[in-house]
Design a protein around this motif. Sequence first.
Motif, PDB file in Angstrom:
ATOM      1  N   UNK A   1    -100.311 -18.182  20.843  1.00 23.35           N
ATOM      2  CA  UNK A   1    -100.278 -17.165  21.898  1.00 23.35           C
ATOM      3  C   UNK A   1     -98.882 -17.049  22.463  1.00 23.35           C
TER       4      UNK A   1
ATOM      5  N   UNK B   1     -96.658 -15.214  20.066  1.00 21.35           N
ATOM      6  CA  UNK B   1     -96.860 -13.759  20.076  1.00 21.35           C
ATOM      7  C   UNK B   1     -96.131 -13.141  21.255  1.00 21.35           C
TER       8      UNK B   1
ATOM      9  N   UNK C   1     -92.543 -13.104  20.529  1.00 18.87           N
ATOM     10  CA  UNK C   1     -92.204 -12.118  19.509  1.00 18.87           C
ATOM     11  C   UNK C   1     -92.165 -10.726  20.133  1.00 18.87           C
ATOM     12  N   UNK C   2     -93.173 -10.450  20.958  1.00 18.24           N
ATOM     13  CA  UNK C   2     -93.201  -9.130  21.592  1.00 18.24           C
ATOM     14  C   UNK C   2     -91.961  -8.935  22.444  1.00 18.24           C
TER      15      UNK C   2
ATOM     16  N   UNK D   1     -88.991  -8.298  20.238  1.00 16.86           N
ATOM     17  CA  UNK D   1     -88.973  -6.952  19.674  1.00 16.86           C
ATOM     18  C   UNK D   1     -88.581  -5.942  20.746  1.00 16.86           C
ATOM     19  N   UNK D   2     -89.155  -6.139  21.932  1.00 21.46           N
ATOM     20  CA  UNK D   2     -88.840  -5.212  23.009  1.00 21.46           C
ATOM     21  C   UNK D   2     -87.361  -5.255  23.339  1.00 21.46           C
TER      22      UNK D   2
END
Lengths: 142, 678, 181, 320
Positions: B662, B665, B668-669, B672-673
Motif C-alpha cells: 500500500x 502504491x 508510486x502515485x 508519477x504525479x
Amino acid sequence: MHLAYPAVLAVLLFCVGLYGVLARRNAILVLMSVELMLNAVNLNLVAFDVWLRDTLHAGQALTLFTITIAAAEIGIGLAIVLLVHRNRGTSDVDQLTDLADTGTEPGPVHFGGPGSASIAPGTDNPDETTADQALPARGQTA
Amino acid sequence: MTLTTLAVLVPLLPFLGAVAGLLLGRTAPGFVRPLAVLPTLLAFALAVTVAVRQGTGPATDAGTRLTPTGSVPVDLAVHLDGFSVLIAVLVTLVASCVQIYSTGYLRDDPRYSSYAALVSLFTAAMLLVVYSGDLMVLLVGWEVMGICSYFLVGHYWETPEARAASLKAFLVTKLGDVPFLIGIFALGADAGTFRINGVLTAAASGQLHHPTLIALLLLGGVAGKSAQFPLHTWLPDAMAGPTPVSALIHAATMVAAGIYFVARLLPVFELSSAALAVLAAMAAVTMIGSALSALAQDDIKRVLAYSTIGQLGYMAGALAVGNRSAAVFHLLTHGAFKALLFLAAGVVIHAAGTNSLATMSRMRDLRSRVPDAMWTMAVALAALAALPPFSGFFSKESVLRAAEYAAEGHQAHVPSAVGWTVLVAGLLTALLTAAYATRLFLLAGSPPQTRRARQQRDGETSVPAPTDNHFRTPVVMNAVLWLLAIPALALGVTAGKLPQWFDGTSLAPTLATSVLGVGLALVGVLVTYAAWRHTETRANRVPIGAVVAPDSVEPAATEAAAIAAHPQVYGDIAGAPDPADPGRLLLGPLHRYAVHGFGLDVLYSKAFVRPVLAAAGLVRFLDREVVETYVRTAGGVPRLLGLLVRRAQTGNVQTYLSVLLGGSVVLAVLAVLVASGA
Amino acid sequence: MNLAAAHPGFLSPTGVEVAFVLVGLATLGAALLTVTTRQLVHAALWLVVALGGLAVEYLLLTAEFIAWVQVLIYVGSVVVLLLFGLMLTKAPIGRSPDADSGNRWVALAVAVAAAGTLVWVVVDAFRTTWIDLGGPAQGSTEVTGAILFRHWVLPFEALSVLLLAALVGAIVLSKRTGRER
Amino acid sequence: MDSTLDVVLRLVAVLVVFLVLPLVVGQTEHKVMAHMQGRLGPMYAGGFHGWAQLVADGVKFAQKEDVVPAAADRRVFQLAPAVALLPYLLVLIAIPVGPHGFVGEAVDAGLFFVLAVMGVGVLGSLMAGWASANKFSLLGGVRTAAQLMAYEVPMLLTAASVAMAAGTVSLPGILDAFHWWWIPWQIVGGLVFFTAGLAELQRPPFDMPVADSEIIFGAYTEYTGLRFALFLLAEYAGIVVLCALTAVLFLGGWHGPMSGSLGWLWTLVKTGLLAFVVIWLRVSYPRLREDQLQKLAWTILIPLSLAQIALTGVVKVVIS
C-alpha cells in the motif's frame, strides 16, 4: 497489435496475484498467487521484447529465466510449506505468527477478522485433520 | 645457614604448613596434625636459634628489593634485634603450645584442619610483623592477622555469638587500620622510605614534619589491634572463639602486635608529647576500666579478656613513659602467663561444662577433678596479680618504675604529668587486678573443705558436677599447662639479663614501687577474700542451674555449647545475677555498668551504628523511591510507546505485505504525479 | 481495455488482437477465480486455465518457444507440484470458509489501488504504441536457442547452479530426520 | 479454402487414428496376453477370435450408470477423464507419419509441444484422484504426481539428446536429419525414453499409482461407465503416442526401404512393434515398489540420460 493490450492484461494479472498473495490464507494458495504475479511479469517481458524487436531478445531470455526461477521457487516453497504443515498441522499463513510481539497482551492482535484469533489449526477441515494434527502441533511448538 | 636465612625461615615454615594444611586438609586428614604441629615447633627451634645467634649483639638488617615501585620503595627486609628475636621466641613458643594443646582440645572437630592451618597462618603473620624491617611488609602481616582472627573467632559459626563476634573483631580492628594505613603512608612519605631503620634515622634527624599527626594516626591502628580504649570492645566478644585461639590472640599474636609496633617506632612517638599524652590517657582509662569490668564478669574467659586489656594498658603506659624495655618485658611475661591462664581456663570450662563463674562456684570437686589446671591457673593468677616472686611481679614493677622515673621528670621527651598518670593508674590497677584474680580463683576453685561443709549443712543445693569417668584431660594439654607454668613462674629472674638485649635501661624492681605495688595487690587479695567469705553464704539460697557437660563429649563441642547456652541461661552474655559474687559486693552500684564494659557498646551503637543505619535507610529510600522513579519512568515511557508500536507487530506476514505494498502504491502515485508535473 | 479501445488511435482491431483480448479476458477470469474460489483444488485448476491462457497469449505474440516452455513447466510441473502439495496438506473437498484471511479487504484495497495506478500509467504511456507482428518470428525455437546460448550463456549457467541449489535445498527441507518420528 | 479443407481433413484423419489405434492396441493386448499366459482370450464377440470384444466393451460401458460419489467434487470428477484423454489427441496431431508433410500439423517446436502436452495428461489422473473423495484415489493421485515428477526429467533429457543430434526440435526436422547410425548412437537414450514413458503412462511394471491389489485402482476407483472407458482409452492412446514418439525419435520413423511411398507403413510397423513390447513387459515384469520406482528414476535413468547427452554432444562436436 497494440502494446496496451498485453501491458494492461499483465497489470491486471499482477494485481490479481497481488490480491491473492495478500488475502489468501492457505500458504499453497499464496504460492499460486505468486505464480500469477510472475506470469504477469513474463507477459510484459515477452510483449515488450516483441515490440522492441530486440536483437538480444533480452525479454524472452529473461522470461525463460523467470520461469526457471519460478520452478525452483515453487519447489523450495512447497518443501517449506510441507515442513510447516508437518510440524504445525496447518498451512495457514496467518497462524504462523511466532514472530508476533505479544508482550504482556493476552493474545496476538489481528487486523479484523472474527475467525483469525482462533488457535486451533485448520478450523473447518474434516474432523480427522484437526484431530490428527492438533496434538503433534502443540507438542512440537511448545 | 646465615642468620637472615634462619630468620626468613621462621615465618615461612608456619606459612607453608598453613598452605599445605589447607590443601591437604580434606584429602589427607592424617597429615593435618603433623602439618600443624611440626612446622610451628620447628619455627620455635629456629626462633630460639636465631635468638641465640643474634644474642645481645648489634641489630642485624638485611633486605632485598624485588621491584621498583616508582615512588617510595618497598623492600623485603628483616630486622633482628633483642626485641624482635625474643618476641619471636615467645610467639613461636605460645603458638607451639596452642597447636599441641589444640590437637587434644579440638581432636574431633570436623573443621580442625582449616582451624590448624589458620592458626599456623596467624602465627606466620605475627612472625612476619615481628621480623619485618619494612613497614609495608609489616602491614601485610598485620592485615593477614586481621583476617585470620576473623576466621578463628568465628570458628563456631553455628552460634550467633561467634558470628557477631568475628564480624565485630574484624570491623573494629579495621576501623583502627584505616588511620593506621594512612599513618604509614604519611610516615613513608615524610621519611622517604618504608624501612624502619630509615624511618628511625629520619625521626632522629628531624625529617618528620608531622610527628603528632602520624603518631595519632598510627595510634588508631595500635588501639584497634591491641584492644586499647576506645577500640577494645571486640576483645571480650572474641571469647566466642575456641579457647586456644583466645590464648593465641591474647598472649602472643594479635594484641601484642600493636605494642610491638609502638615499641619499634617509639622514637617517632617520642617526637610528639601530645601523642604520648594521648597514649598515656588511653592506657590509664583502659587499665582502670578493664579492671573494673573484669571484676564484674561472670564468664571466665571474659574476665581473662578484660585482664588482657588491662595488662596491655600497662604496656601502653610503659610506652607512654618512653620505656619500651619495660613494655616488652611485660609483654613477654604476660604472654607466658596469659597463655597459661587461657589454656587452663579451657580445661576448666570443659570440666565444668559451662563458662559461668557463678555456676562453677556451686560445683563440687571441680578443683579435684582438674588439679593440674587449677594449680597452673593459680600460678598464672599470682603472676597476673603481680605477687612476688612470680614473673608478673618483675615486669609490672619495671613498668611502675619507669612511670615513676618519668613522673619525676627524668625521662627525656616525656612530660611528668604523663608519668604520674601512668603511675597512679598502674597502682590502682594493681589493686583491682589482684582483686579480680582472687575472685576468679575463689569462684572457680574454692577450697573443697568449705564446700563440703556447706553441702553437709544444706543438703543438695549445689549443682552436681559431672561424674569423673567421662573425661580425662589429654596428657598433651596438661603437659602444655605445666610447660607454660615454668616461664609464668620464673621469667622474672631474667630481669637482670634482659637489659643487655634491650635498650639497656635497668628492669630490676625498686623498693618504693615494689612495696606500693605488692601492698596494694595484697590489699586487693584480702579485701576480695573477705567479701567472698561474706557473700559465700548467700550462694546456698540462690541455686543456679547450669549446663553440665554430658558424658564423653569432646571439649570443643562443650565450649560451643557453653557459649551458646550462656545467654539463654543467664539472659546476658557477660554477667549473671549471682548475689554470691564478691565482685558485686565490691563494685556496688558500679557493677551493672562494669558488667557491660561501661556501656561502651551501647554508646557505639547509639553514636555510630544507628546514624549509619539511619543514613543507610535514607540512601535506600532515595535509591528506591527517587532514583528508581526516574529509572522506572525512563523505562516506562518507551514501553508505552512500544505497546503502541507492538500492535503492528502481529506476526502476520500478509498484514506486513499489505502495508508495504500500500505504501509503495502511494509512493508510486506521488512519484508519477510529481513527474508529470501535477 | 474499453478505455484503451475507445481511444481514437485505435482503429480496426486485427484478428490477432481480437483473439488476444478474448483469451486475455478468459485468462483474467481464471486468475480471478484462482484467487477468490474457496475450493483449494479448484484454485489450482483455475490456475491451469490461466497459465494455459497465457501460453496462448505467448503464441499470439509469436513467442512460440516460450509458450511451450510455459505449458511444460507451469502446467506440467508447477501445477502438479501445487496439487501434490495440496493433497499432502489434506485439502478438503468443498468450500473452505477460511480460505481467505481477515486481510481480505485491506488486500482488495491495495490491489485495486495498485491496479488503478498501473493501468492508468500503462495506458497513458502506451496508448498508441503498435506491435508489428509481421516479419520473422520473434520467438521461434531457433532464434531463442541462438540468443540463449550466444548472449545469455553466463546467466543461463548461473541459473543452472541456482536450480541445483534449489534441488538440494528442497531435498534437505523435506528429509525427515530420525528424531522427528 | 483449400487450406481450410486441408486442415479439416488432417484433423479428421487424426481423430480417426486416435479412435482406431488404441482399440487395436487394446485388442492386441487381450490376445497377446492370453497367448503368453497360455489361454485364448476373448473368442466370441464378433465371431472371428473375438475381434469385436472392445466394441462390445464400449457398448457395455456406455450402458452402465454414470455414478458420481456424493462426497466427490462433482465437476472436477466429471472433467477429469477429458483432461486425461485430450492431450494425447493433441499430441497425435504433431506426430509425423510419413515424409512430405504426412503429418497432422507441422509444429515448429514439435518435440517440445509433444512433451509439454503429454505432461498435461497427468492432470487428469490427479483431478480424478482428488475429486473422488476416496483415500485410495487420493493415494493414487499422489503417487501419480510423484511418478510424473520423477520420470519427466529423464524423458525430457533423452528427447533433448535427440534434438541435439538433429539440431532441431521439429519432429519432421528430426526425421529429415535421421541416419541409420543414429539408432546405435541414441540407443541408450531410446531405452531410457521408452522406460520413462511407460512410467508416465503408469503401465506395468510401473503401475504403482493404479495398483489394483493395493489401492483398488488408484485414481479410477470411483469411476464407472463411460468415464472409466475414457480413462482406459487414454491409457491406450498413451501407448500409441508413446510408441509412435519413440519410433519417430529413436527408430527413424518412416525411414526404411522404399520410404518414399511406404513411409507411413514403417511408422506404423515400428509403433506396433513397440506396442507389442509394452504388452510383453506387462506380462513379464512384476510391479515395482514405490521406493524402487523412485530409485530407478533418480539413480539410473537420469544418470543414463545425462550420459547420453554427453555422448551426443561429443559425437556432434566430432562430426561437425
